[in-house]
Design an enzyme around this catalytic site. Structure first.
Site, short mmCIF file in Angstrom:
data_model
loop_
_atom_site.label_atom_id
_atom_site.label_comp_id
_atom_site.label_asym_id
_atom_site.label_seq_id
_atom_site.Cartn_x
_atom_site.Cartn_y
_atom_site.Cartn_z
CB CYS A 1 -2.15 -2.66 5.08
SG CYS A 1 -3.70 -2.14 5.01
CG HIS B 1 -8.37 5.19 2.79
ND1 HIS B 1 -9.18 4.86 3.92
CD2 HIS B 1 -7.89 4.01 2.74
CE1 HIS B 1 -9.40 3.63 4.44
NE2 HIS B 1 -8.51 3.17 3.58
CG HIS C 1 -11.02 0.97 0.59
ND1 HIS C 1 -11.31 -0.21 0.78
CD2 HIS C 1 -10.20 1.74 1.34
CE1 HIS C 1 -10.33 -0.52 1.85
NE2 HIS C 1 -9.89 0.64 2.22
CE LYS D 1 -4.00 -4.58 1.26
NZ LYS D 1 -4.70 -3.54 1.99
CG ASP E 1 -1.94 -1.12 1.15
OD1 ASP E 1 -2.09 -1.89 0.14
OD2 ASP E 1 -2.74 -1.06 1.99
C1 VGL Z 1 -4.66 0.92 5.84
C2 VGL Z 1 -6.02 1.86 7.25
C3 VGL Z 1 -7.01 1.67 6.25
C4 VGL Z 1 -3.07 0.55 5.76
C5 VGL Z 1 -5.50 0.89 4.87
O1 VGL Z 1 -2.61 0.30 4.41
O2 VGL Z 1 -2.43 0.12 6.40
N1 VGL Z 1 -4.73 1.43 6.88
N2 VGL Z 1 -6.70 1.12 4.98
ZN ZN Z 2 -8.37 1.18 3.59
#
Ligand code: VGL
Ligand code: ZN
Length: 240
Positions: A185, A116, A83, A141, A43
């Protein structure tokens, strides 16, 4: 004796230089990734670096470290949090709820986030400076509207993303992880890597955390309990 004293000084300086370079006395790169290892970069997206909607403090600092480390791996995979608009993990989808509050979902506790990584938006793109020319797979994901997926391996309700099957079929045994965020994540992916039968190694200085309500310490405790190894990028042997 002047000669030996000078040697002492020279040795002292080089020891200091080694400490400065690695942050630890006597550190040596002892881990040489091989063909059964994969580097999973979690991510590294615009939303998670300074200026993004769920910015991780100093999240951009992982980019050059990850770019460099990727040369040590025969197999590289990247993930994207991906998302739907109105996703269940967004505070804005739950009237009266604010970011960083929690709610109960059918699959368990859910922290609520600012909007986000909405599919197809600039915030969901990988950071422009991230350079992973050899990456073999980009896995998305969190695309089911009612289920979050911090983990690259299993959604929050346990549904596999397909990554376990992919890595098993490719004969991968050990998963090295880096990226954003350490305590969400990255940690959930590392713990799930263990649950799915892989060795798991988190490269700490190639990650940055959110640390909401003690989440960073809790995540490291969870990872330790699950048998996740914690290393630094200096522990990895780089190719010449
Ligand atoms: C993440 C919070 C919400 C991450 C993703 O990539 O750690 N954290 N979505
Ligand atoms: Zn997220």
């Amino acid at each position: 004796m002047i000669v030996s004293r000078r040697r002492d000084v020279v040795f002292g300086l080089s020891a200091f230089a080694a400490l400065a370079a690695t942050g630890r006395a006597g550190a040596a790169a002892t881990i040489k990734p091989g063909n059964e290892d994969v580097f999973v970069v979690i991510d590294v997206q615009n939303c998670f670096v300074p200026g993004g909607s769920l910015a991780v403090t100093k999240g951009d600092e992982v980019v050059p470290i990850i770019n460099r480390l990727s040369r040590a791996f025969a197999h590289v995979v990247a993930t994207q949090d991906w998302h739907t608009p109105g996703h269940a993990s967004f505070a804005s989808s739950h009237g009266g709820k604010k970011p960083f509050e929690s709610i109960k979902m059918p699959y368990g506790n859910q922290v609520l986030w600012p909007d986000h990584c909405v599919q197809g938006t600039p915030g969901a793109e990988l950071v422009k400076e991230l350079a992973l020319p050899t990456a073999e797979l980009i896995l998305r994901k969190g695309y089911r509207k009612s289920v979050d997926s911090y983990s690259a391996f299993n959604e929050a309700d346990g549904t596999p993303t397909g990554l376990t099957a992919y890595l098993r079929e490719r004969k991968i045994k050990r998963v090295f992880l880096a990226g954003l965020a350490t305590d969400f994540c990255v940690a959930w992916s590392a713990v799930d890597a263990r649950k799915n039968g892989f060795a798991a190694v988190v490269i700490e200085d190639a990650c940055r955390g959110i640390d909401a309500n003690g989440s960073l310490a809790a995540a490291w405790a969870n990872m330790k309990k699950a048998g996740v190894q914690r290393i630094q990028s200096a522990d990895i042997t780089m190719p010449a």
